[in-house]
Design a protein around this motif. Structure first.
Motif, short mmCIF file in Angstrom:
data_model
loop_
_atom_site.label_atom_id
_atom_site.label_comp_id
_atom_site.label_asym_id
_atom_site.label_seq_id
_atom_site.Cartn_x
_atom_site.Cartn_y
_atom_site.Cartn_z
N PHE A 1 0.85 -1.19 0.00
CA PHE A 1 0.00 0.00 0.00
C PHE A 1 0.89 1.25 0.00
N GLN B 1 -3.45 3.40 -0.44
CA GLN B 1 -3.99 2.83 -1.68
C GLN B 1 -3.25 1.53 -2.00
N ARG B 2 -4.03 0.50 -2.29
CA ARG B 2 -3.42 -0.78 -2.64
C ARG B 2 -2.68 -0.65 -3.97
N LEU C 1 0.81 7.23 -7.20
CA LEU C 1 0.35 7.12 -5.82
C LEU C 1 1.13 8.03 -4.87
#
Length: 899
Positions: free
Chosen positions: A164, A168-169, A196
């Motif tokens: 993560f 967020q994965r 990300l």
């Protein structure tokens, strides 16, 4: 059949067997493409890469496994490649295609020295028993002055991990790093994480659980197979301009508790979302762990993903309050539950393949025998639980386990589930579909669908026998089913990854382990059930699987990779045959005869395994039983295949030697097991059986003069069984083709359409959605026995592809360059169609019978020749294009098709 318009450029670009080649560690990758549709054949190609390599025009028809010969590749290198081709058009002129769409290739970290990250893990003062071990979060914060232009994360684990970034994965892969023989091979994943990351503080976190590394596994529920400690390794590389920042796992990382109270691939996953459970103790420093860098490798096969989501077909509340969810399909994976009840409520999910008489999920048929405690059974596992934290939007999705199930018993939830509250997640290796089939009989279509689903449910990381009781990569199952699988799906990379493990797990004496991946020969050769390894029909997978992959793809590389392992296996067989005699044979014939050096009649063999009406499986009795009639047949079969492999690889001398060996084994089998009247002897253990007659014909064990007698013997045995099959595990895939090829096509169709036990259509009629391990997996009374998701018996659908629809490769062809289209209708079928997307392109066959006339339409791709064989007519040789034919069926053909 749909009309196709010619494509302007090559399509379906692949690097090795991958449609996404990110993080690979092969510095000499090979490229493949499909020629443009509507062309006759490729005459030349030009391949160009963005790192400066351009082949110019290369006069060649080759478009598969073209080796990269550009600048030397190193860690992190990235380039695109594209191709265009010169092709012969339908009018005979040579035309130049447009450039294909480019395919990206990116290398991962190739060398141990590329890793500045260190292996870390959680400090565990006590380790609970397998199945009860919690998940851990390993994390650290870092600060960025600006979001990077590019960023990669390289990650792997001893266990299963999820990564993560800022909550967020990362990516959509599941069960990473995947299943391999970890002592020799450990995959790492490469992720693009630039999108990300952000300016300021960022957090990277991994959730780590036992997985295959130290969780319980297989029929015997062994644990700690690769080690007693989980560990994690990650390296984030962030770049902007010429600068690069590396953030790797080290002593600065922290370890925290997670909501995962326990996670185990067999037992299930338990989660508590309440804040007190997650934040019950402070974070503590990660500790160093031992871990290899030399065993790390990039992807060889497609990753495992959620490939399909299923909504329930029904939800039923029982009198005891449990709610029974029926997905309508037996799958591998888990459920996503979004209705969890009030805070503190515990909901338990029990997964199973069938229901008992009260409508409750039952797992009794999935409980393994406890070999160490005779008469006892182990638990079936497959139980998840979740305690609600009461937070709006809370969702339970147990991604650190996997189950084989159709039904879920939801226990402890007072609220009534709605279909949108629970979703079945089908988890498998993300394979490309290649083949289809349909016909005018709805039950045969359902049978094909059942087999397709059964394979998919057992294609999670490795080819498993079943997705619930064992999840094990049994060699015997895959060597039987791989021809069928390779017609339906692109299993080349999937199988190549598995074969890497099979070779790593091979014993020093040449024995092939029954199951791969495994902890390696040092463990499998010393364990309680070690004696079961080295069985005929199981160890032979090292020969048959590469050969079938070569036939499907034309890739000689798969033969080269496995050639030494094949020879070591054959060496084990040869030394066992030459150095040992079965005691019963020695007692009856004290002086060995010359041919006995080619009889493989000692050692443990599973034999035909689970023949209807045969003896109950007894592993310990099989240690001393004389299974020479089966084992020697496989000795002949594998040595004959190896002779062909040697010839393909240009090893002419070895091909001759192996051919001679195979012929000597064949003669020995005849001398020992063939009677004077040409039939198979019934004087051996289970000698004159359907299975042994099938092998006698399918493996070319008998002389041509004896084939009619053995075929009639087989047909007589089928009739004597009430027109039922009597084959077990090994011979069933060959039964119908053997009958059809030896003058008994009508009987083959009668067996196919048989709807009383044992038969395939019993499964259809009793509501199966996947193939059963036992022919009576669901009895007439509704009771269950054995696994209800075992694909091996499903190899029968190759008969539907090759005989019913009529599409098969020509002898001597590989990669579907030469095909035979020969429908052989029966059982009242009035139409059938099949398609297969081979290396040359899409092949389609469609036929129908109307008023005594069979009409056939066939689409033949570029670079392919086809022999069209219809009843009563000459062979028509055709090339690429769409062709139509018609043939009047003679009265015998009409009679057969009406049965």
């Amino acid at each position: 059949m749909p009309d196709h318009h010619a494509s302007a450029q090559p399509t379906r670009l692949r690097t090795e067997n991958l449609r996404q080649a990110v993080g690979i560690t092969n510095t000499a990758p090979r490229f493949s493409w499909t020629p443009p549709h509507g062309t006759v054949r490729q005459t030349a190609y030009q391949l160009s890469t963005s790192n400066g390599w351009d082949t110019g025009r290369v006069d060649s028809e080759v478009h598969s496994f073209v080796p990269y010969r550009g600048p030397d590749l190193g860690s992190r290198d990235r380039f695109d490649w594209k191709v265009r081709a010169w092709n012969v058009a339908a009018d005979g002129t040579e035309v130049l295609s447009g450039w294909s769409e480019p395919m990206a290739v990116e290398l991962g970290l190739l060398n141990a020295s590329d890793w500045s990250a260190r292996w870390i893990g959680p400090a565990e003062t006590t380790v609970p028993p397998a199945g009860e071990r919690p998940g851990y979060a390993l994390h650290r914060d870092f600060t960025l002055a600006a979001a990077p232009e590019r960023a990669r994360a390289y990650a792997t684990a001893h266990g299963i991990y999820e990564l993560f970034i800022n909550g967020q994965r990362v990516g959509d892969q599941q069960l990473t790093p995947g299943s391999t023989s970890y002592h020799s091979t450990l995959q790492f994943q490469t992720f693009d994480i630039a999108h990300l990351l952000r300016r300021g503080t960022n957090t990277v976190q991994a959730v780590l659980t036992d997985g295959w590394f130290r969780g319980s596994f297989g029929f015997t529920r062994d644990a700690d197979m690769y080690g007693t400690q989980t560990a994690f390794l990650a390296q984030l590389e962030l770049g902007s301009g010429d600068g690069r920042t590396v953030i790797g796992t080290d002593g600065s990382w922290l370890v925290s508790a997670t909501e995962i109270l326990s996670a185990d691939l067999m037992e299930g996953q338990r989660v508590d979302f309440r804040a007190a459970a997650v934040q019950g103790e402070p974070a503590r420093p990660a500790v160093p762990r031992d871990g290899s860098f030399s065993t790390l490798t990039g992807p060889v096969a497609p990753p495992t993903r959620i490939v399909e989501e299923l909504l329930p077909v029904s939800i039923t509340r029982l009198a005891n309050g449990n709610q029974i969810v029926d997905l309508g399909q037996n799958i591998n994976g888990w459920v996503r539950l979004s209705r969890l009840g009030d805070a503190g409520i515990e909901v338990t999910l029990v997964h199973g393949e069938t229901l008992d008489t009260d409508g409750e999920v039952t797992q009794d048929h999935l409980r393994p025998i406890d070999f160490k405690n005779p008469g006892q059974f182990l638990g079936a596992g497959q139980v998840d639980s979740v305690v609600s934290g009461g937070t709006p939007g809370e969702v339970f999705e147990p991604r650190h386990t996997a189950h084989g199930f159709q039904f879920v018993s939801v226990r402890g939830l007072a609220e009534t589930l709605q279909p949108g509250d629970i979703t079945g997640c089908m988890v498998q290796t993300d394979l490309d579909r290649l083949g289809t089939f349909s016909c005018s009989d709805g039950r045969l279509n359902k049978l094909h669908d059942i087999v397709d689903w059964s394979f998919r449910g057992n294609a999670c990381e490795v080819p498993t026998d079943c997705p619930q009781r064992e999840k094990a990569g049994w060699t015997g199952d895959w060597q039987l089913f791989v021809p069928t699988a390779a017609y339906l799906y692109d299993v080349a990379g999937f199988s190549r990854k598995w074969l890497n493990d099979v070779r790593a797990d091979q014993w020093d004496n040449g024995v092939i382990a029954n199951i791969s991946p495994s902890p390696g020969p040092g463990v499998t050769s010393a364990e309680f059930m070690a004696f079961t390894n080295g069985s005929a029909g199981w160890g032979d997978a090292i020969v048959t699987v590469p050969w079938e992959l070569y036939l499907a793809t034309g890739d000689t590389g798969i033969l080269e990779e496995n050639w030494d392992a094949m020879n070591r296996w054959l060496g084990f067989i040869r030394s066992t045959a030459q150095g040992n005699r079965h005691p019963a044979r020695a007692a009856g014939r004290p002086a060995p005869e010359e041919h006995e050096q080619y009889l493989w009649d000692t050692g443990f063999h599973f034999g035909e395994w689970m023949e209807p009406g045969g003896p109950a499986p007894d592993l310990f009795a099989s240690r001393s039983a004389d299974n020479g009639i089966v084992a020697t047949a496989y000795y002949r079969h594998s040595s004959a295949i190896m002779a062909r492999i040697a010839a393909v690889m240009g090893r002419t001398a070895e091909a001759g030697e192996l051919g001679d060996l195979s012929e000597n084994v064949r003669r020995a089998w005849q001398r020992e097991y063939l009677q004077a009247d040409g039939t198979v002897s019934g004087q051996t253990v289970r000698g004159g059986t359907q299975a042994n007659c099938v092998r006698a014909l399918a493996f070319d064990l008998v002389p041509d003069t004896a084939r009619p007698a053995v075929a009639d013997q087989l047909a007589g045995l089928v009739r004597a069984a009430g027109t039922h099959l009597g084959t077990g595990f090994l011979a069933t895939p060959y039964l119908l083709p053997t009958l059809a090829d030896n003058g008994h096509l009508g009987l083959a169709y009668e067996l196919l359409m048989q709807d009383s036990e044992p038969s395939w259509l019993v499964m259809v009629d009793r509501g199966a959605t996947t193939m059963w391990e036992d022919w009576n997996g669901i009895g007439a009374d509704g009771s269950a026995t054995g696994s209800l998701n075992h694909y091996s018996k499903g190899a029968v659908v190759s008969f539907l592809h090759r005989y019913t629809a009529g599409l098969r490769q020509a002898p001597g062809s590989a990669g579907w360059q030469r095909i035979i289209i020969e429908p052989r209708p029966g059982a009242g079928l009035t139409s059938s169609s099949t398609s297969h997307r081979g290396p040359q392109g899409l092949i389609e066959v469609d036929w129908a019978i109307d008023d005594g006339v069979l009409t056939l339409t066939a689409a033949v791709p570029s670079g392919t020749t086809a022999d069209i064989r219809l009843p009563g007519g000459p062979i028509a040789a055709v090339g690429p294009g769409t062709h139509s034919f018609a043939a009047a069926l003679a009265a015998p053909d009409l009679a057969r098709s009406a049965r």
